[in-house]
Design a protein around this motif. Structure first.
Motif, PDB file in Angstrom:
ATOM      1  N   ARG A  39       0.839  -1.206   0.000  1.00 43.87           N
ATOM      2  CA  ARG A  39       0.000   0.000   0.000  1.00 43.87           C
ATOM      3  C   ARG A  39       0.875   1.258   0.000  1.00 43.87           C
ATOM      4  O   ARG A  39       0.643   2.200  -0.760  1.00 43.87           O
ATOM      5  CB  ARG A  39      -0.937  -0.005   1.208  1.00 43.87           C
ATOM      6  N   ALA A  40       1.925   1.267   0.837  1.00 43.00           N
ATOM      7  CA  ALA A  40       2.825   2.425   0.895  1.00 43.00           C
ATOM      8  C   ALA A  40       3.554   2.627  -0.434  1.00 43.00           C
ATOM      9  O   ALA A  40       3.731   3.761  -0.885  1.00 43.00           O
ATOM     10  CB  ALA A  40       3.832   2.235   2.027  1.00 43.00           C
ATOM     11  N   ALA A  41       3.949   1.530  -1.079  1.00 41.89           N
ATOM     12  CA  ALA A  41       4.634   1.632  -2.375  1.00 41.89           C
ATOM     13  C   ALA A  41       3.695   2.210  -3.433  1.00 41.89           C
ATOM     14  O   ALA A  41       4.108   3.045  -4.246  1.00 41.89           O
ATOM     15  CB  ALA A  41       5.163   0.266  -2.796  1.00 41.89           C
ATOM     16  N   ARG A  42       2.430   1.776  -3.445  1.00 44.79           N
ATOM     17  CA  ARG A  42       1.471   2.345  -4.403  1.00 44.79           C
ATOM     18  C   ARG A  42       1.315   3.838  -4.160  1.00 44.79           C
ATOM     19  O   ARG A  42       1.356   4.639  -5.086  1.00 44.79           O
ATOM     20  CB  ARG A  42       0.100   1.662  -4.305  1.00 44.79           C
ATOM     21  N   GLU A  43       1.146   4.223  -2.900  1.00 43.04           N
ATOM     22  CA  GLU A  43       0.968   5.633  -2.584  1.00 43.04           C
ATOM     23  C   GLU A  43       2.199   6.448  -2.971  1.00 43.04           C
ATOM     24  O   GLU A  43       2.069   7.575  -3.462  1.00 43.04           O
ATOM     25  CB  GLU A  43       0.641   5.799  -1.098  1.00 43.04           C
ATOM     26  N   GLU A  44       3.384   5.887  -2.785  1.00 46.34           N
ATOM     27  CA  GLU A  44       4.621   6.577  -3.164  1.00 46.34           C
ATOM     28  C   GLU A  44       4.714   6.747  -4.679  1.00 46.34           C
ATOM     29  O   GLU A  44       5.037   7.825  -5.175  1.00 46.34           O
ATOM     30  CB  GLU A  44       5.835   5.819  -2.637  1.00 46.34           C
ATOM     31  N   VAL A  45       4.418   5.690  -5.416  1.00 53.31           N
ATOM     32  CA  VAL A  45       4.464   5.767  -6.881  1.00 53.31           C
ATOM     33  C   VAL A  45       3.422   6.765  -7.381  1.00 53.31           C
ATOM     34  O   VAL A  45       3.699   7.571  -8.274  1.00 53.31           O
ATOM     35  CB  VAL A  45       4.273   4.369  -7.516  1.00 53.31           C
ATOM     36  N   GLU A  46       2.233   6.755  -6.790  1.00 50.20           N
ATOM     37  CA  GLU A  46       1.199   7.715  -7.188  1.00 50.20           C
ATOM     38  C   GLU A  46       1.648   9.149  -6.915  1.00 50.20           C
ATOM     39  O   GLU A  46       1.481  10.031  -7.767  1.00 50.20           O
ATOM     40  CB  GLU A  46      -0.114   7.415  -6.462  1.00 50.20           C
ATOM     41  N   ALA A  47       2.238   9.390  -5.747  1.00 46.58           N
ATOM     42  CA  ALA A  47       2.684  10.741  -5.402  1.00 46.58           C
ATOM     43  C   ALA A  47       3.823  11.201  -6.308  1.00 46.58           C
ATOM     44  O   ALA A  47       3.859  12.361  -6.739  1.00 46.58           O
ATOM     45  CB  ALA A  47       3.120  10.786  -3.936  1.00 46.58           C
ATOM     46  N   ALA A  48       4.744  10.302  -6.615  1.00 52.84           N
ATOM     47  CA  ALA A  48       5.906  10.658  -7.435  1.00 52.84           C
ATOM     48  C   ALA A  48       5.540  10.908  -8.895  1.00 52.84           C
ATOM     49  O   ALA A  48       6.203  11.693  -9.574  1.00 52.84           O
ATOM     50  CB  ALA A  48       6.964   9.560  -7.341  1.00 52.84           C
ATOM     51  N   THR A  49       4.494  10.249  -9.379  1.00 56.66           N
ATOM     52  CA  THR A  49       4.137  10.367 -10.794  1.00 56.66           C
ATOM     53  C   THR A  49       2.916  11.245 -11.055  1.00 56.66           C
ATOM     54  O   THR A  49       2.672  11.635 -12.186  1.00 56.66           O
ATOM     55  CB  THR A  49       3.847   8.969 -11.392  1.00 56.66           C
ATOM     56  N   ASP A 144       3.116  -2.222 -16.480  1.00 53.41           N
ATOM     57  CA  ASP A 144       4.043  -3.139 -15.820  1.00 53.41           C
ATOM     58  C   ASP A 144       5.227  -2.425 -15.172  1.00 53.41           C
ATOM     59  O   ASP A 144       5.693  -2.850 -14.112  1.00 53.41           O
ATOM     60  CB  ASP A 144       4.553  -4.197 -16.805  1.00 53.41           C
ATOM     61  N   LEU A 145       5.731  -1.357 -15.772  1.00 52.38           N
ATOM     62  CA  LEU A 145       6.855  -0.634 -15.170  1.00 52.38           C
ATOM     63  C   LEU A 145       6.489  -0.060 -13.805  1.00 52.38           C
ATOM     64  O   LEU A 145       7.323  -0.039 -12.895  1.00 52.38           O
ATOM     65  CB  LEU A 145       7.339   0.492 -16.087  1.00 52.38           C
ATOM     66  N   LEU A 146       5.247   0.396 -13.657  1.00 50.36           N
ATOM     67  CA  LEU A 146       4.818   0.948 -12.373  1.00 50.36           C
ATOM     68  C   LEU A 146       4.665  -0.159 -11.330  1.00 50.36           C
ATOM     69  O   LEU A 146       4.996   0.038 -10.156  1.00 50.36           O
ATOM     70  CB  LEU A 146       3.520   1.742 -12.542  1.00 50.36           C
ATOM     71  N   LYS A 147       4.194  -1.318 -11.754  1.00 47.25           N
ATOM     72  CA  LYS A 147       4.115  -2.455 -10.826  1.00 47.25           C
ATOM     73  C   LYS A 147       5.519  -2.903 -10.434  1.00 47.25           C
ATOM     74  O   LYS A 147       5.776  -3.233  -9.274  1.00 47.25           O
ATOM     75  CB  LYS A 147       3.318  -3.606 -11.435  1.00 47.25           C
ATOM     76  N   ARG A 148       6.446  -2.897 -11.379  1.00 46.12           N
ATOM     77  CA  ARG A 148       7.837  -3.249 -11.083  1.00 46.12           C
ATOM     78  C   ARG A 148       8.433  -2.242 -10.109  1.00 46.12           C
ATOM     79  O   ARG A 148       9.149  -2.611  -9.178  1.00 46.12           O
ATOM     80  CB  ARG A 148       8.652  -3.300 -12.381  1.00 46.12           C
ATOM     81  N   ALA A 149       8.155  -0.961 -10.286  1.00 48.24           N
ATOM     82  CA  ALA A 149       8.636   0.062  -9.351  1.00 48.24           C
ATOM     83  C   ALA A 149       8.101  -0.197  -7.946  1.00 48.24           C
ATOM     84  O   ALA A 149       8.840  -0.054  -6.960  1.00 48.24           O
ATOM     85  CB  ALA A 149       8.220   1.454  -9.837  1.00 48.24           C
ATOM     86  N   MET A 150       6.841  -0.588  -7.853  1.00 48.69           N
ATOM     87  CA  MET A 150       6.274  -0.926  -6.546  1.00 48.69           C
ATOM     88  C   MET A 150       7.015  -2.103  -5.917  1.00 48.69           C
ATOM     89  O   MET A 150       7.349  -2.074  -4.731  1.00 48.69           O
ATOM     90  CB  MET A 150       4.782  -1.255  -6.669  1.00 48.69           C
ATOM     91  N   LEU A 151       7.266  -3.145  -6.694  1.00 49.22           N
ATOM     92  CA  LEU A 151       7.966  -4.321  -6.156  1.00 49.22           C
ATOM     93  C   LEU A 151       9.384  -3.969  -5.700  1.00 49.22           C
ATOM     94  O   LEU A 151       9.851  -4.472  -4.669  1.00 49.22           O
ATOM     95  CB  LEU A 151       8.006  -5.444  -7.201  1.00 49.22           C
ATOM     96  N   VAL A 152      10.064  -3.103  -6.445  1.00 52.72           N
ATOM     97  CA  VAL A 152      11.407  -2.677  -6.062  1.00 52.72           C
ATOM     98  C   VAL A 152      11.350  -1.921  -4.735  1.00 52.72           C
ATOM     99  O   VAL A 152      12.188  -2.132  -3.849  1.00 52.72           O
ATOM    100  CB  VAL A 152      12.038  -1.831  -7.195  1.00 52.72           C
ATOM    101  N   LEU A 153      10.368  -1.060  -4.573  1.00 52.57           N
ATOM    102  CA  LEU A 153      10.200  -0.331  -3.308  1.00 52.57           C
ATOM    103  C   LEU A 153       9.883  -1.279  -2.159  1.00 52.57           C
ATOM    104  O   LEU A 153      10.461  -1.157  -1.074  1.00 52.57           O
ATOM    105  CB  LEU A 153       9.086   0.705  -3.433  1.00 52.57           C
ATOM    106  N   VAL A 154       8.947  -2.197  -2.382  1.00 51.68           N
ATOM    107  CA  VAL A 154       8.579  -3.151  -1.332  1.00 51.68           C
ATOM    108  C   VAL A 154       9.812  -3.932  -0.875  1.00 51.68           C
ATOM    109  O   VAL A 154      10.063  -4.065   0.329  1.00 51.68           O
ATOM    110  CB  VAL A 154       7.463  -4.114  -1.813  1.00 51.68           C
ATOM    111  N   ALA A 155      10.596  -4.422  -1.816  1.00 51.99           N
ATOM    112  CA  ALA A 155      11.784  -5.201  -1.470  1.00 51.99           C
ATOM    113  C   ALA A 155      12.801  -4.354  -0.714  1.00 51.99           C
ATOM    114  O   ALA A 155      13.377  -4.799   0.288  1.00 51.99           O
ATOM    115  CB  ALA A 155      12.416  -5.790  -2.732  1.00 51.99           C
ATOM    116  N   HIS A 156      13.010  -3.131  -1.162  1.00 53.02           N
ATOM    117  CA  HIS A 156      13.975  -2.243  -0.513  1.00 53.02           C
ATOM    118  C   HIS A 156      13.533  -1.918   0.913  1.00 53.02           C
ATOM    119  O   HIS A 156      14.325  -2.007   1.851  1.00 53.02           O
ATOM    120  CB  HIS A 156      14.129  -0.972  -1.344  1.00 53.02           C
TER     121      HIS A 156
END
Length: 190
Positions: A39-49, A144-156
């Motif tokens: 959820r936090a990764a989605r919110e971060e990607v939404e805010a950044a883009t 898919d790039l946005l989902k990949r960005a979320m996964l990278v954030l979650v892992a980090h």
């Protein structure tokens, strides 16, 4: 002018199973943590883009129309304008006929142009525009790039969760994250 989410997305672009597979987690003891990170990764990607990844309802509130009678709507993409309401000084709302305005959902930001001026008699927040933004209802609608960005954030964030306290998060962003979201950022001409 302010915009706020009135109804969040019904799901996330990345499932718990997808995140756990990416993290190579085979136990369920941290499912709540991983769900929160998604959820936090989605919110971060939404805010950044400046995007809404999954369909969600937003409300834009204005005191009055701009001089050009065009209101810009964010986040992007706008799927549908649900209603425009003008309020009187006693708080009574009047829904504007959709024939009185045109919606340009293709532009970024999306625009609503009013054919005639709206004159709210309420001095503050006299105009409300309710709209749906997001790539779609299903996770498959999200690029898919946005989902990949979320996964990278979650892992980090999962990897470095113990290094800093919860109030300090996010402390850093992983290498490659900016590159993944770069095509979706709104660019301005200087």
């Amino acid at each position: 002018m302010t915009a706020f989410r009135t109804t969040g997305p019904e799901g996330e672009p990345v499932t718990l199973a997808e995140a756990k597979a990416h993290l190579r987690l085979q136990h369920d003891s941290e499912d709540e943590l991983v769900t929160g990170l998604i959820r936090a990764a989605r919110e971060e990607v939404e805010a950044a883009t400046g995007l809404a990844l999954m369909a969600q309802t937003w409300r834009k509130v204005l005191d009055a129309l701009p001089r050009d009678r065009t209101v810009r709507l964010t986040p992007h993409p706008v799927r549908e304008v649900l209603s425009v309401t003008v309020f009187g000084e006693d708080g009574e709302g009047s829904v504007v006929n959709p024939a009185g305005y045109a919606v340009d959902a293709v532009s970024r930001p999306a625009r609503v142009h009013f054919k005639t001026p709206l004159v709210p008699t309420a001095s503050l927040n006299g105009i409300e525009i309710d709209f749906v933004a997001g790539h779609g209802e299903a996770a498959t609608d999200v690029p898919d790039l946005l989902k990949r960005a979320m996964l990278v954030l979650v892992a980090h964030w999962y990897e470095f969760r113990g290094v800093h306290g919860a109030s300090d998060q996010p402390v850093s962003y992983p290498a490659g994250y900016e590159r993944l979201i770069a095509p979706f950022r709104r660019r301005r001409i200087a």
